[in-house]
Enzyme design. Structure first.
Site, PDB file in Angstrom:
ATOM      1  N   SER A  74      -6.026 -48.840 -58.271  1.00  0.00           N
ATOM      2  CA  SER A  74      -7.376 -48.273 -57.820  1.00  0.00           C
ATOM      3  C   SER A  74      -8.025 -49.038 -57.102  1.00  0.00           C
ATOM      4  O   SER A  74      -8.052 -50.478 -56.917  1.00  0.00           O
ATOM      5  CB  SER A  74      -7.948 -47.796 -58.937  1.00  0.00           C
ATOM      6  OG  SER A  74      -8.823 -48.936 -59.821  1.00  0.00           O
ATOM      7  N   ASP A  75      -9.358 -48.611 -56.541  1.00  0.00           N
ATOM      8  CA  ASP A  75     -10.237 -49.469 -55.962  1.00  0.00           C
ATOM      9  C   ASP A  75     -11.467 -50.049 -56.861  1.00  0.00           C
ATOM     10  O   ASP A  75     -11.362 -49.220 -58.044  1.00  0.00           O
ATOM     11  CB  ASP A  75     -11.187 -48.740 -54.771  1.00  0.00           C
ATOM     12  CG  ASP A  75     -11.711 -49.829 -53.758  1.00  0.00           C
ATOM     13  OD1 ASP A  75     -12.224 -50.890 -54.058  1.00  0.00           O
ATOM     14  OD2 ASP A  75     -12.018 -49.442 -52.554  1.00  0.00           O
ATOM     15  N   TRP A  76     -11.991 -50.798 -56.786  1.00  0.00           N
ATOM     16  CA  TRP A  76     -12.879 -51.507 -57.954  1.00  0.00           C
ATOM     17  C   TRP A  76     -13.947 -50.469 -58.497  1.00  0.00           C
ATOM     18  O   TRP A  76     -14.582 -49.751 -58.129  1.00  0.00           O
ATOM     19  CB  TRP A  76     -13.765 -52.264 -57.059  1.00  0.00           C
ATOM     20  CG  TRP A  76     -14.949 -53.099 -58.129  1.00  0.00           C
ATOM     21  CD1 TRP A  76     -15.858 -52.463 -58.813  1.00  0.00           C
ATOM     22  CD2 TRP A  76     -15.052 -54.450 -58.496  1.00  0.00           C
ATOM     23  NE1 TRP A  76     -16.460 -53.442 -59.840  1.00  0.00           N
ATOM     24  CE2 TRP A  76     -16.035 -54.759 -59.425  1.00  0.00           C
ATOM     25  CE3 TRP A  76     -14.399 -55.644 -58.217  1.00  0.00           C
ATOM     26  CZ2 TRP A  76     -16.540 -55.748 -59.861  1.00  0.00           C
ATOM     27  CZ3 TRP A  76     -14.642 -56.815 -58.518  1.00  0.00           C
ATOM     28  CH2 TRP A  76     -15.523 -57.056 -59.376  1.00  0.00           C
ATOM     29  N   GLY A  77     -13.549 -50.054 -59.882  1.00  0.00           N
ATOM     30  CA  GLY A  77     -14.187 -49.114 -60.514  1.00  0.00           C
ATOM     31  C   GLY A  77     -13.845 -47.825 -60.401  1.00  0.00           C
ATOM     32  O   GLY A  77     -14.641 -46.774 -61.160  1.00  0.00           O
ATOM     33  N   ALA A  78     -13.044 -47.474 -59.356  1.00  0.00           N
ATOM     34  CA  ALA A  78     -12.992 -46.090 -59.290  1.00  0.00           C
ATOM     35  C   ALA A  78     -12.138 -45.166 -60.271  1.00  0.00           C
ATOM     36  O   ALA A  78     -12.659 -43.880 -60.152  1.00  0.00           O
ATOM     37  CB  ALA A  78     -12.016 -45.851 -57.921  1.00  0.00           C
TER      38      ALA A  78
END
Length: 719
Positions: free
Chosen positions: A263-267
């Site tokens: 995932s991307d950061w926090g997604a």
């Protein structure tokens, strides 16, 4: 390690240890012997039990630091499974290349590959194993700040650069210690947010998604990228990180991708504010069901996955499959045999920011720059002219651009310093004129006084680095008013003005064009920006960049791109123009079109020929164009090849880029450039989502931009 050994290792792991492999956190807790979580990280809620078992970290670098972290981690690891170190090495590690949009403007995939190779060497010797690059999102809206990370508006161009970046990062194989794993992003269609607003909704048909937006990701996967990063946006109403159709059905089953999805950061946790999950437990269920392997900087897996397995909602098999994908990546990189890989503090000193790397950065920067206008004022005459260098980017401003993580703006070459070295002391005058967003009467008057004593004015203007990049969307894409005021004031002196632009997106340049005799688009050119700009201004280097993205007349045209559809009432041919598809106050066409770019020489295109006038679906034909350097200096030209399907099952673009070649010609020299047309080149996604080429008439174009008019037609037959 043999695969059977990896299976044995997997079987020795506890469920909690397995889930740890699926979690990525930042490197700060590993700076202390006890893996302490303090400050902002504590506020983010990183579970303490996760730190000794997390499978990867991001944001740590430097040979000494990464080796120390790995050593501490392995001391605590029951099974001695090494960490993966990942980071955003987007357009350079310490030696910074132009932003990817600028690299796209080179139309030179060999240079892109070389930039990725240099980035990989510097990252690897500093202890990194994975870069979150390339970013291949197709984008048609310059309001979106992250356009600076893409290579533009065209899928074919993006595909070729995607391949080049992957090959540059990963090398031939991982026996090369300086090869690092690449991660293509952001899957999928992150570059098409409504209104150009970052993180916003993406809404398009599946046919359009497949036709235009997915192909560059697939090109990176076909080139061997090891990881895929999900996007923040929705795809058909479901956020990518929890989208089973997108990740499992398309990416894994249809495309056969068996690498790591991160995932991307926090997604992952953002599924809650998106409104498709009620709580973290449901988030974990949806992300795992979608086959997302690594959750970056949220912690739903470590908190809820074991419970979901015990409840039978997630199978132990799916957990094992995800863990095995991560272990296989670690094994590919040789981390079980050498967990420190290429990290070496002594070699770090030799390789990072080396003269060789800086020279390569300069070469890429030079080819990235696009000459948009030139009323015979460039190149400058270094022997005779007195030059007034004015503007915030003359010296001291950040020319690296966003996502230059370890780059040091103060170490970049500056236009003023390089010009001072090249010109006689009385030839170069300087005044700042304005800051990025503000100026004063005192600064303006000083600029006027300085310019009044010169033969020609060079204005170095642009956006600050933080005006583009992530979370940097704009509704106004003009230069800041302070800089336009400076340009207008200096124009009253009636001296020729050369404007050099530093920016991360296509801009509305109407004011700049009106008051400038020449315009050089320099993007954010990186470490050697000052040297590259000076080389072009003084004629040491002939500009050869071409736009990878259209520059609009104004923001009201957006999206404006070259490969648009024809309408039922095209303005060019509709008899009653009142009822044609047009604006009342603006052209339909961009200010500067895709593929456009001038040179200090001129190129003549002639003798467009086809090897035959018809072909069957199992045949090919050749299109040949003769290009002549009709000017007086050596130059490089990007020969572009476009095709139009005149009648399709669905409406087809007015033309599509299908090939390009960058050539170098001496004055008076000619070269024949040939493009091969195959049925694969003519295929597209039909209304039933099948992919095939239609029989019928096609038109081909070859020239120096997407506006080329000379064409020939051929017929595609079934047999």
């Amino acid at each position: 390690m043999e695969n059977n050994k990896l299976i044995e290792l997997l079987n020795e792991m506890t469920v909690e240890e397995k889930i740890g492999q699926l979690s990525q956190i930042s490197g700060e807790p590993y700076a202390s012997e006890n893996f302490e979580i303090t400050g902002p990280l504590a506020e983010m809620g990183i579970p303490k039990k996760l730190v000794p078992i997390a499978g990867s970290i991001l944001g740590a670098s430097g040979a000494a630091a990464t080796k120390k972290i790995q050593e501490r981690y392995l001391k605590e690891s029951r099974l001695n499974i090494p960490l993966l170190f990942m980071a955003d090495v987007v357009h350079g590690y310490k030696t910074i290349f132009p932003i990817p949009l600028g690299i796209g403007a080179t139309w030179n995939t060999d240079l892109a590959k070389e930039s990725a190779r240099v980035s990989a060497i510097e990252a690897a010797v500093s202890g990194l194993h994975v870069t979150f690059s390339p970013m291949v999102d197709l984008v048609r809206d310059p309001r979106w700040g992250r356009v600076m990370e893409t290579t533009g508006e065209d899928k074919h161009l993006n595909e070729r650069f995607a391949e080049a970046f992957v090959h540059g990062y990963q090398g031939e194989n991982y026996s090369d210690p300086y090869a690092i794993a690449s991660c293509v992003k952001h899957f999928a269609a992150y570059g098409a947010p409504e209104g150009g607003r970052d993180y916003n909704t993406v809404n398009m048909s599946e046919r359009q998604l497949r036709e235009d937006y997915l192909s560059a990701y697939q090109a990176a996967i076909d080139a061997g990228t090891e990881l895929v990063m999900t996007s923040f946006n929705t795809v058909d109403g479901i956020p990518s990180s929890g989208n089973k159709w997108l990740l499992n059905d398309v990416l894994r089953k249809e495309w056969g991708f068996d690498g790591v999805i991160i995932s991307d950061w926090g997604a992952v946790k953002e599924l809650i504010p998106h409104g498709v999950a009620a709580d973290e437990k449901e988030v974990a269920l949806k992300a795992m069901t979608a086959t997302l392997d690594i959750e970056m900087m949220t912690f739903t897996y470590i908190r809820h996955l074991e419970e979901l397995i015990n409840e039978g909602k997630v199978s132990a098999k799916s957990l094992d499959e995800a863990v095995l994908r991560i272990l296989r990546l670690k094994n590919k990189l040789g981390l079980f045999e050498n967990p420190y890989r290429a990290a070496d503090a002594e070699k770090e000193k030799q390789l990072i920011f080396s003269d060789d790397h800086r020279e390569k950065a300069n070469r890429v920067a030079e080819e990235s720059m696009v000459l948009l206008k030139n009323n015979s004022v460039l190149p400058l005459d270094a022997q005779k002219q007195k030059i007034a260098l004015i503007g915030p980017f003359s010296k001291g401003e950040n020319m690296l651009g966003e996502w230059s993580w370890k780059g040091e703006p103060d170490s970049a070459s500056q236009i003023f310093d390089i010009m001072k070295e090249r010109l006689a002391p009385d030839q170069l005058l300087y005044a700042k004129g304005s800051e990025i967003k503000e100026t004063t009467e005192e600064l303006l008057k000083a600029a006027e006084e300085t310019a009044s004593g010169a033969d020609i004015i060079v204005l170095a203007l642009g956006e600050s680095a933080d005006m583009s990049g992530e979370a940097a969307s704009l509704t106004d894409i003009k230069l800041p008013p302070a800089q336009i005021d400076l340009l207008k004031r200096l124009s009253k002196l009636d001296k020729p003005i050369v404007t050099v632009l530093f920016n991360g997106r296509p801009l509305d340049l109407n004011d700049v064009e009106k008051y400038s005799d020449a315009i050089l688009e320099a993007w954010f050119p990186g470490t050697e920006g000052g040297q590259a700009v000076t080389n072009i201004l003084l004629g040491k280097t002939n500009p050869s960049g071409k736009l990878p993205m259209s520059f609009p007349e104004n923001v009201g045209q957006i999206p404006v791109y070259y490969n648009h559809f024809s309408t039922g009432r095209p303005v060019e041919t509709t008899t009653n123009r009142k009822y044609a598809s047009k604006y009342l106050d603006c052209s339909n066409y961009p200010k500067y079109a895709f593929g456009y770019g001038l040179s200090y020489t001129t190129f003549l295109y002639s003798e467009l020929t086809l090897s035959k006038e018809h072909m069957t679906k199992d045949e090919t034909l050749e299109v040949t164009i003769t290009v002549t350097n009709s000017g007086t200096v050596k130059g490089k030209e990007v020969v572009q090849f476009y095709v139009r399907d005149l009648v399709g099952e669905v409406v087809r673009p007015k033309r599509e880029l299908k090939g390009f070649e960058k050539i170098t010609l001496e004055p008076g020299e000619s070269k024949k450039v040939t493009f091969k047309v195959s049925t694969d080149m003519l295929r597209y996604v039909h209304s039933d989502l099948s992919v095939s080429a239609d029989t019928g008439e096609f038109e081909v174009f070859a020239g120096g931009s997407s506006l080329v008019t000379e064409s020939k037609k051929f017929l595609l037959k079934e047999q």
